[in-house]
Design an enzyme around this catalytic site. Structure first.
Site, PDB file in Angstrom:
ATOM      1  N   LYS A 105       0.888  -1.162   0.000  1.00  0.00           N
ATOM      2  CA  LYS A 105       0.000   0.000   0.000  1.00  0.00           C
ATOM      3  C   LYS A 105       0.919   1.203   0.000  1.00  0.00           C
ATOM      4  CE  LYS A 105      -2.776   2.911   2.593  1.00  0.00           C
ATOM      5  NZ  LYS A 105      -3.257   3.321   3.903  1.00  0.00           N
ATOM      6  N   GLY A 166      -7.620   9.602   8.893  1.00  0.00           N
ATOM      7  CA  GLY A 166      -7.984   9.764  10.295  1.00  0.00           C
ATOM      8  C   GLY A 166      -8.984  10.872  10.581  1.00  0.00           C
ATOM      9  N   ALA A 196      -9.072   5.895   3.485  1.00  0.00           N
ATOM     10  CA  ALA A 196      -8.950   7.080   4.336  1.00  0.00           C
ATOM     11  C   ALA A 196     -10.215   7.930   4.370  1.00  0.00           C
ATOM     12  CB  ALA A 196      -7.782   7.963   3.941  1.00  0.00           C
ATOM     13  N   ASN A 218      -9.069   2.269   9.075  1.00  0.00           N
ATOM     14  CA  ASN A 218      -8.310   2.021  10.306  1.00  0.00           C
ATOM     15  C   ASN A 218      -8.879   2.844  11.454  1.00  0.00           C
ATOM     16  OD1 ASN A 218      -6.502   1.534  12.373  1.00  0.00           O
ATOM     17  ND2 ASN A 218      -4.701   1.725  11.122  1.00  0.00           N
TER      18      ASN A 218
END
Lengths: 267, 65
Positions: A105, A166, A196, A218
């Site tokens: 990635k 994030g 993302a 994530n």
């Protein structure tokens, strides 16, 4: 239009590698490895991202891989934290040398505050790594032209951001993602994975309803109050979004159309 | 002999990469090693010689997105 989701034929295959889940999950930021392992299980994923870092010489930390069943999960090493082509190449090669995966990635970060990709560096690194036999998944902007250039350079898929890493802001420009899907991805028969920005289950469903092939999450999971419950929510959202995409939504209309018949009404 | 391993200066008796890994007690399931910015292939660990002032990087996988 593809066949309905959830059928066996709806499996995602990239360069001959079969992915049973369309939700890919990062392994960073969990409170501990037990929580991470449970979240991965709840997500139903079969591919996890990891980072390449120095071994802790004091051996105070446990090894991440003690908590990841390599028979169950494919390892997707990233080049997070790399700001130059040289660093991205170095981390990619080290990640492959660790011996678990030819996938990368690929991130070449352009700016610390936004973590937006440096697409010029990304393109150079993609070209070099693809020639070296890597299966390159580049983290890129939601720019259809750059997606095309990356695929020309040998990328195996494109991973446009939904929003900054994030940030949890969701899919900020669904129209660009749609253009990538309808023009570039279709022409190259190449998967598009939103990477993302996904903050909640509805964000993941929107990405899948647009027609994306998978989403990578994530922080959206690891940062939730209950990461295990959120992993499960994301799993269902990705499946629902995929089904909804395959089912073909109704067109949007400005005015109402009655669902119940007028015939037989009392006068 | 003095080596720089993962940015730290250490005194080592390790003559090879494998000896250094053993000396440091590294048991991580998947590592990669660089000596002076060049990757050393796993099959060469037991023969690749280390010398004074070599810069060694030993990496593994950690949690990340």
């Amino acid at each position: 239009m593809e066949k309905a989701a959830q059928s066996e034929s709806d499996k995602l295959i990239i360069k001959g590698i079969e992915f049973s889940s369309r939700l890919w999950v990062g392994t960073g930021k969990y409170r501990n490895f037990e929580e991470m392992a449970q979240a991965l299980e709840a997500s139903g994923t079969d591919v996890v991202t990891v980072s390449v870092r120095r071994v802790d010489l004091k051996r105070t930390a446990e090894s991440l891989l003690n908590y990841i069943d390599l028979k169950k999960y494919k390892i997707l090493p990233n080049t997070a934290g790399c700001y130059t082509v040289e660093d991205a190449l170095r981390y990619s090669r080290l990640g492959r040398e660790a011996g678990l995966s030819d996938l990368v990635k690929l991130e070449v970060i352009g700016d610390e505050k936004t973590l937006f990709p440096d697409v010029i560096g990304l393109l150079k690194a993609t070209e070099i790594l693809a020639k070296e036999g890597f299966i390159v998944f580049p983290y890129t902007n939601d720019d259809p032209i750059m997606a095309k250039r990356l695929l020309d350079a040998g990328a195996a898929c494109v991973m446009p951001l939904g929003a900054p890493i994030g940030s949890g802001l969701g899919i900020r420009n669904p129209y660009n993602i749609k253009i990538i899907l309808e023009t570039v991805a279709q022409r190259y028969s190449c998967p598009v994975v939103v990477d993302a920005g996904v903050g909640s289950a509805s964000d993941a469903a929107i990405a899948m309803e647009l027609g994306c092939d998978a989403v990578l999450i994530n922080t959206g999971i690891a940062g939730a109050k209950d990461p295990i419950a959120m992993a499960s929510a994301m799993k269902h959202a990705v499946m629902a979004g995929r089904l909804s995409y395959g089912a073909g939504r109704i067109s949007k209309k400005l005015y109402a159309t009655a669902s119940s018949p007028l015939e037989g009404m009392l006068l | 002999m003095k080596l720089k391993v993962n940015g730290q200066s250490i005194d080592s008796n390790a003559g090879t990469v494998q000896a250094l890994i053993d000396e440091l007690g590294i048991k991580a399931p998947a590592v990669a090693v660089e000596v002076n910015f060049s990757i050393v292939s796993k099959k060469d660990y037991s023969t690749f010689p280390l010398k004074e002032e070599d810069q060694v990087e030993i990496v593994n996988f950690v949690g990340g997105g």
